[in-house]
Design an enzyme around this catalytic site. Structure first.
Site, PDB file in Angstrom:
ATOM      1  N   HIS A 167      14.903  10.051  -1.521  1.00 12.13           N
ATOM      2  CA  HIS A 167      15.126   8.977  -0.538  1.00 12.13           C
ATOM      3  C   HIS A 167      16.445   9.110   0.211  1.00 12.13           C
ATOM      4  CE1 HIS A 167      11.520   6.844  -1.815  1.00 12.13           C
ATOM      5  NE2 HIS A 167      11.817   7.290  -3.015  1.00 12.13           N
ATOM      6  N   ARG A 199      22.952  -1.942  11.312  1.00 10.55           N
ATOM      7  CA  ARG A 199      24.236  -1.233  11.411  1.00 10.55           C
ATOM      8  C   ARG A 199      24.023   0.088  12.145  1.00 10.55           C
ATOM      9  NH1 ARG A 199      22.786   2.893   8.130  1.00 10.55           N
ATOM     10  NH2 ARG A 199      21.504   2.333   6.344  1.00 10.55           N
ATOM     11  N   GLU A 224      12.888   0.814  10.732  1.00 16.11           N
ATOM     12  CA  GLU A 224      12.299   1.977  10.060  1.00 16.11           C
ATOM     13  C   GLU A 224      10.810   1.746   9.828  1.00 16.11           C
ATOM     14  OE1 GLU A 224      16.078   3.865   7.692  1.00 16.11           O
ATOM     15  OE2 GLU A 224      14.663   2.684   6.501  1.00 16.11           O
ATOM     16  N   LYS A 261       0.870  -1.174   0.000  1.00 18.30           N
ATOM     17  CA  LYS A 261       0.000   0.000   0.000  1.00 18.30           C
ATOM     18  C   LYS A 261       0.908   1.225   0.000  1.00 18.30           C
ATOM     19  CE  LYS A 261      -3.951   2.147   2.154  1.00 18.30           C
ATOM     20  NZ  LYS A 261      -4.488   2.308   0.770  1.00 18.30           N
ATOM     21  N   ASN A 276      17.662  -1.668   9.511  1.00 17.54           N
ATOM     22  CA  ASN A 276      19.068  -1.453   9.171  1.00 17.54           C
ATOM     23  C   ASN A 276      19.930  -2.088  10.256  1.00 17.54           C
ATOM     24  OD1 ASN A 276      18.435   0.024   6.860  1.00 17.54           O
ATOM     25  ND2 ASN A 276      18.217   1.894   8.066  1.00 17.54           N
ATOM     26  N   LEU A 325       1.447   5.005   0.967  1.00 20.43           N
ATOM     27  CA  LEU A 325       0.928   6.005   1.901  1.00 20.43           C
ATOM     28  C   LEU A 325       1.166   7.394   1.310  1.00 20.43           C
ATOM     29  CD1 LEU A 325       2.322   4.359   5.145  1.00 20.43           C
ATOM     30  CD2 LEU A 325       0.006   4.179   4.231  1.00 20.43           C
ATOM     31  N   LYS A 330      18.150  11.009   3.278  1.00 19.31           N
ATOM     32  CA  LYS A 330      17.803  11.834   4.427  1.00 19.31           C
ATOM     33  C   LYS A 330      18.634  13.114   4.400  1.00 19.31           C
ATOM     34  CE  LYS A 330      16.711   7.631   6.938  1.00 19.31           C
ATOM     35  NZ  LYS A 330      17.291   6.570   7.788  1.00 19.31           N
TER      36      LYS A 330
END
Lengths: 446, 151, 151, 446
Positions: D235, D291, D275, D201, D289, D203, D237
């Site tokens: 994508h 790490r 995440e 889906k 993640n 968002l 940050k």
């Protein structure tokens, strides 16, 4: 809150105050001498006004010029920093008379604590423990002899108007008294224009421990714990830490409460520091500094407070946002004063900074107005940077301090960094086992 | 940090000095530099001298300020001896103390500087002709700020 | 790093000294520099001078290594193509693959580099005479480290 | 504890790890490509080994060379940092097989979370909420149509082997499905050599919120709160903060507990980040993640922990020194990623740094391997510095961030500092009202 503050200082503390103002949305006015036209605080301030030539007497100590600058810039308040006019009661009074807010205590409190004999009496009356000594000025050698015999040798003869270690002499035995008395008076006369001296018991291995006080204009007073400033050379602090490795929790709480109570009793307002000698579990009041201290950052690190912000808030009439029980101390902080001096001879070394690279990363704070290519002028204090390191405990703090000192690059000048590097590997320092005289011995009694 | 451009400027004396060295030594080219600046002079069938202005490690500050355009550096500049507010008239409606073109004599009041509610007359120290007035009436002035130029 | 003020100054004696060296050596150009300053003198109809940038504000470490003494820059240097441990003998007690003075041919094994438990033979890419062996048996080597020189 | 650690990374994170090691009394081995011989981590490390030419494939991604370097330097453990080999299960396994300690999770956990479909299934089984979507790989357009109709449009088609935003396409309606499906497969094939995709889906206005997990080898797991990383561009940050301005205390505690429980269930060890997308009060797991994250400092600032130190301790077999209830969050922290890029076109701008001056003072931390005169090589990531600012609350943090950005000088390169300066004055950002797509709109959809 104020719209605009004039910063009546230079160097790292002018930058420190500028930063606090910026973070409160307050505009800043830098003042500077012609020697400081390129200084960091001048570059960053919203406005900058040249107020005089390099000589401090004609610029940073020139009250008239500073007030004129405040007038033409429409500043509402003046922050004096430390040194220069910060503890000058007449300046604080002029500031108020000209309709500006002085960011600090009242002129009366500055005056009260400026005279060391009055300060001592006031402190005693306010409940602070003091070093046994003469009730007031000692006029004659005979009187000195009687008092010294009474409190017991060794004794210290100190100038009433003194500070910075000048006008001070130790008499180990009665045989030393005459020359100590005469030399202290002579030095007091030369340094301060006033030969008046008093006598105190001399402590052999005291530590210098000071308590930070913060009070608002509504009678609320808190203490922010202590700082250990025993590492001094020629009465100049070299490295400070908080909390003191010598105190336990009960002693800390007790002396903090006593200091806060005393500040409340005398109606003190804004930031102040009560300095004590500490020996064998006893505290002895020595003096109160009615201003921001160089070493205030170590208190900020362990209390989480911004002391300059608090000074400004309190000066604007705001009540303290917390009570004593809201204040929590956590971790350990150390400040290294980095001076532009030869680390062995301590000869000042002004000049042009080549590469400059401050250490970074977790728990490391640098307060400095240096930058690569900046020229340290020869007219002012030699302190060029403060390295402040925080750790969750003293050991972590020491380890971090060591790595931060390894990363610090200040080229082109000699600095005290190598001495700090030596210091952090010394077992006595690592164990916290040092007193006010330790550093002098460590550097070879120079 | 606001920064002015480091405006390239040529130190003619330096070029002359190197040119003379070229003569004396019989060289055809001399290139000379430090971290701050760099100069090359050449003679004979070579490419014309290139003055490679090296920005250098130059700090945030301009190394050399444009001398000619700064009135404070003008030999006839009268500088403010204090911070305050400058007045070019004795009273709001009075005629100015001086105007451009006036000949002024030693001791004559040129400007008033108000500091701490006191009006300080700034007197002429060297006779001459007023060629520029650099402050407006009622303008704040810094220490060392040029007020006018007397030539 | 002690650093002098920014005022341009020319050390004429230095120029004279280099000019004399030019005479004595019969060279047509001498370029000389340190981190702090840079000087080049030339003589005769040379190609236009190319001036390489000055080392600049050089970081905590020395910026310029002495080029002539760096075997990695030697045209005959055989560089390690990997990080590992160098062996100059096939077995602990065997004779070395090569010795100084040996003539080597293309494809001949000069050294072994052990990496990840694998022994990688480093073969000769250009025939010549071994003039220097720069690694000890069993010594760790970095990528790009000179192993020996074949001339 | 380890005597010597090899740092298998470069740039600011290599320096970050070096600092943690120094502060623990552990010797460091830097590895580097020929392009990084002058890098800060190389200069500061106890030992430095050149392992290859500039190309990452031949140096920082060269597992054999790194293990050889560990062998010749007698390192005991290897810290992989982030990026490069940090989430390469085969590398972690090789490290262990060669008798070194891999400072991170087990190879099995890295492998588990490396495959996005397996990760999603595992997460679901471990109790994490996931975005509704296909149970596994979607092989045909017909199957995609059925699933999309079932979960409702818009839907997102994602590469199983994906990451960094490649192999991702949105279908807003059934009409878009075919082209989105085909394009995603093609890009997946080109980027990862594997065309496999799955469907989720989509968002519309989610936030990116991630939870930091820390686990020891003895089954103790804690969460260290969340970070809001919604400000992203392509994508990547751009700015992260903790805590998230979107969560309340109950949501924070709940998602933290869920994440810690899931980590406990799968037997996770060392540091990891889960995440989530967050929309309308609901969390949806996207990936884990395995790490250290770039943005770990914001968690350090509000928790008072040193995460790299914790990773090393846990890898050495030490148990966590605290339980969940001992962890206290206080204040607010923001990290700005400063890239060597044009702040408008985002074109990378490697080159030589002229003046470099990092901001200092209270509450400001800079993690950067830059120095004046350093040349940023063109072969690696463009992130050159992280500015991390702490305040006792979000407003104080924002004000401090603003003044710190004013003080930051990086000359000679174009950087994203001007964009951060614009961002901190934007009402939406000041109010914390932003989602994952806000920054793209703000920078003009570039």
């Amino acid at each position: 809150m104020f719209e605009k503050i004039l910063i009546a200082n230079r160097g790292e503390i002018a930058l420190r105050i500028h930063r606090a103002c910026r973070e409160m949305g307050i505009r800043t006015v830098a003042i500077h001498s012609t020697a400081d036209a390129d200084a960091m605080h001048v570059r960053l301030a919203d406005e900058a006004i040249c107020i005089g030539p390099p000589s401090p007497a004609k610029s940073y100590l020139n009250a008239h010029a500073i007030l004129s600058a405040a007038t033409i810039s429409n500043a509402e308040a003046i922050h004096p920093g430390y040194g220069f006019l910060s503890e000058n009661a007449d300046f604080a009074q002029m500031v108020e008379e000209h309709g500006f807010v002085f960011i600090g205590p009242s002129p009366d409190h500055i005056r009260l604590m400026g005279d060391k004999i009055v300060a001592r009496t006031t402190a005693k009356e306010a409940g602070l423990p003091v070093v046994p000594g003469s009730p007031g000025a000692v006029e004659s050698l005979a009187e000195a002899g009687t008092i010294a015999a009474d409190i017991g040798y060794p004794v210290l003869i100190k100038a009433s108007a003194g500070g910075g270690g000048r006008g001070m002499r130790v008499a180990d035995t009665a045989a030393d008294l005459q020359s100590a008395f005469e030399q202290a008076r002579k030095e007091a006369e030369n340094s301060f224009g006033n030969p008046e001296v008093y006598i105190e018991k001399y402590l052999r291995t005291p530590r210098h421990i000071e308590v930070q006080i913060l009070a608002d204009a509504h009678g609320n007073v808190v203490h922010l714990g202590e700082r250990d400033c025993s590492l001094q050379r020629r009465h100049q602090k070299f490295l400070e830490e908080a909390p003191s490795p010598a105190l336990n929790e009960a002693e800390r709480t007790k002396i903090g409460r006593i200091a806060a109570d005393a500040a409340r009793k005398i109606g003190y307002r804004n930031l102040g520091t009560m300095e004590f000698l500490y020996e064998n579990g006893e505290f002895y009041f020595i003096e109160m500094n009615t201003r921001l201290q160089v070493e205030h950052p170590v208190t900020e690190m362990i209390s989480g407070l911004d002391l300059v912000r608090e000074m400004i808030r309190v000066a604007a009439g705001a009540p303290l946002g917390f009570a004593q029980e809201d204040i929590r101390f956590s971790g350990h902080a150390i400040e290294c004063r980095i001076n532009a001096e030869n680390p062995v001879t301590f000869m000042p070394c002004p000049g042009r900074v080549g590469d400059y690279h401050a250490p970074g990363g977790l728990g490391v704070r640098v307060d400095s107005a240096l930058y690569a290519g900046y020229t340290v002028p020869p007219y002012y204090d030699s302190m060029i940077a403060k390295l402040i390191v925080y750790g969750t405990n003293r050991n972590e703090c020491l380890m971090r301090l060591r790595r931060a000192l390894e990363e610090f690059v200040i080229d082109g000048l000699e600095t005290t960094i190598p001495l700090h590097q030596r210091l952090v590997t010394e077992p006595d320092f690592i164990n916290g086992e040092y007193d006010n005289r330790w550093l002098e011995r460590f550097v070879g009694g120079q | 940090m606001p920064r002015e451009g480091s405006k390239p400027q040529i130190d003619s004396a330096l070029v002359h000095q190197l040119a003379q060295l070229l003569e004396e030594t019989g060289l055809t080219e001399i290139e000379y530099g430090t971290q701050e600046w760099h100069l090359r002079v050449a003679k004979g069938g070579l490419a014309p001298a290139t003055f490679a202005a090296i920005a250098g490690p130059s700090a945030p500050a301009p190394a050399i300020a444009p001398v000619e355009n700064d009135p404070a550096k003008h030999p006839g500049a009268v500088l403010s001896p204090m911070v305050g507010v400058a007045y070019i008239r004795p009273e709001p409606d009075a005629v100015p103390f001086i105007q451009v073109g006036d000949e002024v004599r030693v001791g004559q009041t040129l400007v008033l500087i108000e500091a701490m509610k006191v009006f300080n007359p700034i007197k002429c120290a060297r006779a001459g002709k007023v060629t520029r007035i650099l402050v407006a009436n009622g303008a704040p002035v810094e220490y060392g700020e040029p007020l006018l130029i007397v030539e």
